[in-house]
Structures are given as C-alpha cells and as structure tokens.
Write an enzyme that holds these catalytic residues in place. Structure first.
Site, short mmCIF file in Angstrom:
data_model
loop_
_atom_site.label_atom_id
_atom_site.label_comp_id
_atom_site.label_asym_id
_atom_site.label_seq_id
_atom_site.Cartn_x
_atom_site.Cartn_y
_atom_site.Cartn_z
N ARG A 289 54.76 72.59 -0.27
CA ARG A 289 54.42 73.62 0.36
C ARG A 289 53.62 75.08 0.41
NH1 ARG A 289 59.81 75.27 1.82
NH2 ARG A 289 60.28 73.39 0.50
N CYS A 355 73.50 70.86 19.58
CA CYS A 355 74.89 70.87 19.34
C CYS A 355 75.24 70.96 17.93
CB CYS A 355 75.68 69.10 20.01
SG CYS A 355 75.10 69.60 21.57
C1 LIG Z 1 56.50 64.82 -6.52
C2 LIG Z 1 56.30 65.28 -5.75
N1 LIG Z 1 55.18 65.92 -5.72
C3 LIG Z 1 54.89 67.55 -5.13
C4 LIG Z 1 55.60 68.54 -4.12
C5 LIG Z 1 55.43 69.12 -3.56
O1 LIG Z 1 56.59 70.48 -3.79
P1 LIG Z 1 56.39 71.68 -3.27
O2 LIG Z 1 56.41 71.18 -1.91
O3 LIG Z 1 57.47 72.45 -3.70
O4 LIG Z 1 54.75 72.19 -3.96
C6 LIG Z 1 57.28 67.26 -4.18
C7 LIG Z 1 57.75 68.18 -2.82
O5 LIG Z 1 59.06 67.63 -3.17
C8 LIG Z 1 57.53 66.22 -4.87
O6 LIG Z 1 58.14 65.29 -4.53
#
Ligand SMILES: Cc1ncc(COP(=O)(O)O)c(C=O)c1O
Length: 426
Positions: A289, A355
């Site tokens: 993210r 919807c």
């Molecule tokens: C194993 C693992 N690593 C890394 C991430 C990345 O997390 P983020 O997008 O919150 O940095 C995730 C996301 O769910 C994950 O499941």
C-alpha cells in the site's frame, strides 16, 4: 489568485507531481486533468510514475542505510499490473506474489525469479509447482500442508527450495479487522507453538532449506508499535539467516491520517532488530500500500446530482467496480472537482453507479457547486483499487495511465464490452 488553505490541504493529498494551472485546475504529472479525461475517458486511474519510483528508492536506500544486508520487496497484490512490476523491478526491488496469477504477471514483466517471495494461505499444488519450476527464491510456508506438498514436488525433481515460515505473533494492530493479520484467529500463518513445530520439521527436511521466518501483522497501520512488536516476536523463535518483516505501513488518505514516515517505520523495525536479531541476518520488507497508494488518482465524470432529505448525492460513472476499498474495509477518501479543487462547498455524498447502497466513494466530501459533467478526482487510489477492480453490473475496468514530465501513456487499456464476453462459451 493564491490558493486558499483548504485548496492547498486538498492538493497536498495528490501525488508530488501535482500542481494547479492558471484556471485553478489540477495538473497531474505535468498533464492537465481535462487532457487526461479527454484522451482516456473516465473512469481512469492516473499514476504519477516518479512518485512510485521515489518511494521505491526511499524504501530501498533507507533500509540499506540501516541494515545493509537487506532487500525491499514490493507486495504486488497492492497493484498487480505488469507495468508496475516492471517499474519496481527496474528500481531493484524484489517482488512478493500471492499465488500463481501474480507469479505469472511478475515473470511476464521480467522480474528476477530469485527475488520472488511466494505467499498464500491456500497455495495449490499447481501454484507451488509453478513457483518451484520458475526458480522462485523464497516460498513462504503458511501451514503444514505447504510443507507436505513442497516435499512431494521436490522429491520428484530432486531440487532444493528456500523457505520461510510465516509466523502469527498474536499482535492486533489498530486497523480495520478485514486487514488485520497478526492476531490469534487470523487465517494467515502459524502461531508461535506451531511455528516452532514447523521450524523443527523443516530443519530435518532434505529438500526444503529453512532460510528463516516471516511476519506481517496487517495493513494501513498508522502507529509504529506493532512493527517493533513483530520483530520481538520473531526474535523469540531463534536465530535464522533471513527475517522477512512484511509490510503494513499506512498511507495518508485523508486530512486526519498522519502515517509515520518511511524512515520512522524503518527505524522502528531496525532499532529492535539491532538489539535482538543476529547482526549478519538478512532482512526483507514487503511494503505494498505505502509503495503505491499515494501515486494514484482516480478520475470520474459526474453523471447526476440529486438533492433531497438533507442529502446531496453526487453520482459518478465509476464506483465499487474500480474501488472496492470502501465496501471491504470502509476506507475513507477525499475528493475534488478536478477543475476547481477548493476543498470547500457543499457537503456531498460521492456515490458510484452500481446497484448497491454501499457503493459510496466518500460519505462526506466538500464539493464546490457540483454539476453534471464535472470531472471528479479522488486521490490516494494507487493501492488495492486496480487490484480489486471487477465487472459488477457489467462495468468495464478502467485504464491505467502513467504520467511524468508532462507526458502520458496508457499501460492498461480500458476494457471493452467485448471483453465482458471473452470467457463466455456459446
Ligand atoms: C504477506 C504480506 N506481505 C505484505 C503485504 C503488504 O501489506 P501493505 O500493502 O499493507 O504494505 C501483505 C498485504 O496484505 C501481505 O499479506
């Protein structure tokens, strides 16, 4: 005319390359929003390419400065499109994939298999075989069935495979339940007693080389404490060659979000690592993210403005087909009329075209005199939007457009109505 404080606050949520032109309209990566909407239509996901590259360097350089034997890996589930894989591979990052689909995309984009970290709480034999045959450097064991399946696959080929054990440390970060993964009760990983058992079993394996342990406690985490706690938890399991500390750092979606900086996040983990982990161990991190969210802007066109009962509904030509984050975990977004982003005006409910009553992009956003035909820009949509996009109500998934230095290029085209029938058999 100088922009008001409200307008500056609003523009501050857009990617670094954003400015306002002489008429006060948004310019993304040097390209006027009206030009982007005219060229690619709406909805469209615009991505400021230099923002992703800058973030990747901050992660890679920041981690290397604190812990030289390390690698930043992109959690590609946040934005699994080949152009993004290519870009982050070019920046020298490893790639984390969840399952055979992301693995195939990463390989197609030219990612080095040795830098792939393969995840999943329900990896099929087919997916594990694909990973082994591709030469994926690391497979993360989530359960004992992964070990059984991998041993059977490797017995047949005689090869060796590096693995990590995913540990669930029973830490619950302050984030939405749907994106919290570190607690007892999470479907991911093994609690400490079971992780110890898996470690003992892997130490006796002929084909599986236990490189170390992995931990990831959740996503959109806005305080630092859980990251340090996660390192403490894996340190309890003993000394290993590799510690993968996952991702999870939150992004700034709204005025009231104040995520820690990348540097503060890296400090929080490496400070504990310096106390508790072997100095020659390798550290991996997997931001998703926070690597891509703030580089993305979704553009929509207003289709209807409806007032009544004390509400103003501004309905746009996209919604939960291209942004499921609101429905899945009530993510909050700000929004602007792209040609007059004042951050002031009428309190509106920005809704989609689907919807479902839950098809809301923002439950309360100030828009200046919204009208049919206005362009709406929603910032911070680079993560988990394209990834979760879908064809609900026959929506055609939007294009992805990279902008930089006044230039723009589509890296994913908009779906067509013909695409909707691509898999249908007569
Ligand atoms: C194993 C693992 N690593 C890394 C991430 C990345 O997390 P983020 O997008 O919150 O940095 C995730 C996301 O769910 C994950 O499941």
């Amino acid at each position: 005319m100088a922009a008001t404080q409200a307008a500056q606050d609003l523009v501050g949520l857009f990617p670094n390359g954003t400015s306002l032109d002489a008429t006060g309209a948004l310019v993304l990566g040097g390209v006027p929003v009206a030009e982007l909407a005219e060229t690619y239509g709406t909805p469209a996901l615009i991505v400021d390419e230099p923002s992703i590259r800058a973030r990747a360097r901050r992660y890679a350089d920041g981690l290397a400065a604190r812990w030289p034997n390390s690698r930043a890996t992109f959690a590609s589930k946040a934005f699994p499109c080949t152009a993004v894989y290519r870009l982050l591979a070019e920046e020298g990052l490893g790639i984390d994939v969840a399952g055979g689909g992301e693995l195939t995309l990463a390989l197609a984009a030219g990612a080095d298999p040795a830098g792939l970290v393969v995840h999943g709480n329900a990896k099929t034999e087919e997916e594990l075989r694909l990973a082994v045959e591709a030469g994926a450097g690391t497979i993360v064991v989530d359960n004992f069935d992964d070990i059984d399946k991998l041993e059977a696959i490797l017995d047949a080929t005689g090869a060796e495979q590096g693995v990590l054990v995913r540990v669930t440390p029973d830490i619950r970060p302050d984030t939405h339940e749907a994106i919290s993964t570190g607690q007892n009760g999470s479907k991911f990983g093994l609690l400490l007693p079971q992780a110890r058992e898996a470690i003992a079993r892997l130490r006796g394996s002929d084909r599986l080389r236990l490189d170390g342990v992995h931990v990831h406690v959740g996503s959109q985490i806005l305080d630092l404490e859980p990251f340090g706690q996660a390192v403490e938890a894996v340190a309890e399991l003993g000394e290993f060659a590799v510690y993968d500390l996952g991702g999870g750092l939150g992004s700034r979606y709204t005025y009231t979000d104040h995520p820690p900086t990348v540097e503060a996040y890296l400090d929080a983990m490496t400070d504990v690592a310096k106390r508790l982990l072997p100095t020659d161990a390798r550290i991996l991190i997997e931001p998703g993210r926070s690597m891509v969210a703030e580089s993305g802007v979704s553009l929509y066109r207003v289709v209807s403005v409806k007032r009544g009962g004390g509400h103003t509904f501004v309905a746009v030509d996209g919604g939960m087909g291209d942004n499921l984050e609101v429905s899945l975990y009530q993510q909050r977004f700000e929004a602007a009329i792209a040609t007059r982003p004042t951050g002031e005006g009428e309190l509106c409910r920005l809704v989609g075209r689907h919807c479902e009553s839950g098809d809301t992009l923002s439950a309360g956003v100030r828009l200046e005199d919204p009208r049919v035909g206005d362009l709406i820009a929603v910032p911070v949509t680079g993560a988990y939007t394209y990834a979760l996009s879908n064809n609900y109500n026959g929506a055609r998934r939007p294009p992805v457009v990279f902008v930089r230095d006044g230039e723009h290029r589509a890296v994913v085209r908009r779906e067509t109505y013909a695409d909707l029938m691509r898999r249908d058999l007569p």
